[in-house]
Design an enzyme around this catalytic site. Structure first.
Site, short mmCIF file in Angstrom:
data_model
loop_
_atom_site.label_atom_id
_atom_site.label_comp_id
_atom_site.label_asym_id
_atom_site.label_seq_id
_atom_site.Cartn_x
_atom_site.Cartn_y
_atom_site.Cartn_z
N ASP A 1 0.90 -1.28 0.08
CA ASP A 1 -0.04 -0.07 -0.10
C ASP A 1 0.88 1.45 0.05
O ASP A 1 0.40 2.48 0.65
CB ASP A 1 -1.07 -0.02 1.25
CG ASP A 1 -1.77 -1.28 1.29
OD1 ASP A 1 -2.36 -1.50 0.41
OD2 ASP A 1 -1.76 -1.86 2.37
N LYS B 1 2.43 1.98 -4.93
CA LYS B 1 3.11 1.83 -6.20
C LYS B 1 2.35 1.93 -7.50
O LYS B 1 2.78 2.22 -8.82
CB LYS B 1 3.27 0.05 -6.21
CG LYS B 1 4.21 -0.36 -5.18
CD LYS B 1 4.30 -1.74 -5.17
CE LYS B 1 3.17 -2.55 -4.60
NZ LYS B 1 2.78 -2.22 -3.01
N GLY C 1 -4.34 -4.35 -4.81
CA GLY C 1 -5.25 -3.13 -5.29
C GLY C 1 -4.22 -2.04 -5.76
O GLY C 1 -3.68 -1.43 -4.83
N HIS C 2 -4.05 -1.84 -6.94
CA HIS C 2 -3.27 -0.42 -7.50
C HIS C 2 -4.04 0.62 -7.75
O HIS C 2 -4.82 0.44 -8.68
CB HIS C 2 -2.15 -0.95 -8.40
CG HIS C 2 -1.12 -1.92 -8.00
ND1 HIS C 2 -0.08 -2.32 -8.80
CD2 HIS C 2 -0.95 -2.00 -6.58
CE1 HIS C 2 0.67 -3.15 -8.26
NE2 HIS C 2 0.25 -3.22 -6.94
N GLN D 1 1.93 -6.23 -3.34
CA GLN D 1 2.17 -6.23 -2.16
C GLN D 1 3.47 -5.59 -1.58
O GLN D 1 4.23 -5.05 -2.34
CB GLN D 1 2.23 -7.71 -1.48
CG GLN D 1 0.83 -8.36 -1.70
CD GLN D 1 0.65 -9.03 -2.69
OE1 GLN D 1 1.26 -9.60 -3.54
NE2 GLN D 1 -0.67 -9.05 -2.95
#
Length: 425
Positions: free
Chosen positions: A13, A16, A40-41, A225
């Site tokens: 988180d 990225k 989740g990006h 991650q």
């Protein structure tokens, strides 16, 4: 730019998605090399927010090739949902520019059922899994019984593998976890029903990356991650199910390690963590709540509130050592605005010793005491600063101290959520 690996330098988180989105503009090929839709990006461009879980963030740039490598575990339904969502916005998600390795393992319904069942069974000892079936899918991969994307071209092989898998999985679900068993025919029919949509995306990812490199095209490898969730090097057992270190960009996409030229570590200006596990600098006070609220610290995949704390330089040193970072992209610096003082953890005290790196014994990180160094806070709004020189002295001092403590240059500084709110040094 050459070939660049993007990794999260903390517990995930770190932002990225935004940095990958930026660097994608300078690359011809963007490759996702590990993890699944437990990541989740989030990318924000001109006020519009996009959250991607499987498709590489470079898909938002016209003319870029986006590939999903063999190191990823892929949920077919999630992939197709992302394809449909992007297509509805007019984004080209055709197989001409989006591909999946035939060696990529598929997340099946029984993987998700097992993931959820085990977490319920753990009761007070939960790992904090997202329940997306990631771990059980990687288990089947290691056990050499997994179903791979390329298998979709052979319905008979799909049915054989599902039948073999459910012989074991249904016993576990029914007799051990007291969950409903799965119907073999229904599982097969569901997967084979979407196979015609997936098959055009299957490709030889190794070859396409190799061809791009031969043509002197820059390749960007996108990790998911954070490093300290790595299955080998993270805070085991509170980790993810894949190798998140930069070296896995080679194994997870099918290129030689010598092809990786630049390793960028994404570092949040403070520290967050989702789920269970040790967190030495966690703040359970008003400052922690302030960071969570101002930084919008809620998981893009699960919506879970993130635990927040001060920047931990010990964690970052370990990241540098494991990955050979060439530079750092510092994110969410603007969130620290209006804090009267900033703390950086520069070392740990553990069993009467001062540690500069993480202790290696299981559970030891939960027993360390952080050693803090205090720096002045800042009240200035930095969200419109366009150069390093425009930043207040206190902010520049904070950045320089991070460079001193890690031995790595901060090359990019994010001062807001939008793509344009980034200073490149």
């Amino acid at each position: 730019m050459a070939n660049t690996v993007i990794i999260g330098a903390q517990w995930g988180d770190e932002g990225k998605g935004k940095i990958v989105d930026m660097l994608s503009a300078q690359s011809q090929v963007i490759v996702r090399f590990q993890g699944g839709n437990n990541a989740g990006h989030t990318i924000k461009v001109k006020g519009e927010e996009t959250i991607l879980h499987l498709i590489p963030s470079g898909i938002l740039h016209d003319g870029k090739t986006c590939l999903i490598g063999n190191g990823v575990v892929l949920d077919p339904a999630v992939f197709l949902s992302e394809v449909d969502h992007l297509a509805a916005r007019g984004i080209d998600v055709s197989p001409a520019r989006l591909g999946i390795s035939k060696k990529t393992h598929l997340i099946m319904p029984y993987h998700k059922s097992l993931d959820k069942a085990r977490e319920v069974k753990r009761a007070g000892h939960k790992i904090g899994t997202t329940g997306r079936g990631i771990g059980p899918c990687y288990e089947d991969k290691a056990a050499r019984v997994g179903l791979r994307a390329g298998d979709l071209a052979d319905p008979g092989l799909v049915r054989e593998k599902v039948r073999h898998a459910l012989l074991e999985k249904n016993v576990l679900l029914r007799d051990l976890y007291k969950f409903d068993p799965l119907d073999e025919a229904a599982v097969c029919d569901e997967l084979l029903g979407v196979a015609p949509r997936l098959l055009p995306y299957l490709t030889d990812v190794d070859a396409r990356i190799h061809e791009a490199m031969l043509a002197d095209h820059d390749v960007l490898f996108e990790g998911a991650q954070g490093i300290h969730l790595d299955i080998d090097h993270g805070t085991y057992p509170f980790v993810t199910s894949s190798n998140t270190v930069a070296g896995n960009a080679a194994a997870g996409s099918g290129v030689a390690p010598t092809a990786l030229n630049r390793i960028v570590g994404i570092v949040k200006a403070y520290t967050t963590r989702v789920g269970s596990g040790p967190f030495p600098t966690e703040l359970l006070d008003d400052t922690g709540s302030y960071l969570r609220t101002k930084g919008h610290e809620f998981g893009a995949t699960t919506g879970r509130p993130r635990r927040c704390g001060w920047l931990d330089a010990v964690v970052l040193r370990e990241t540098v050592r494991l990955n050979g970072l060439t530079d750092i992209a510092l994110t969410k610096l603007d969130v620290l605005q209006n804090l009267p003082a900033l703390q950086i953890c520069v070392a740990y005290e553990y069993e009467g010793r001062r540690l500069e790196y993480l202790p290696q014994e299981e559970g030891a990180l939960g027993k360390v005491t952080p050693v803090y160094e205090e720096l002045p806070g800042f009240e200035d709004d930095i969200s419109e600063c366009a150069s390093f020189e425009e930043l207040p002295d206190t902010v520049r001092g904070y950045i320089r101290r991070i460079e001193e403590l890690t031995g790595v240059k901060v090359s990019m500084i994010s001062v807001g959520a939008d793509r344009r709110q980034t200073i490149v040094r």
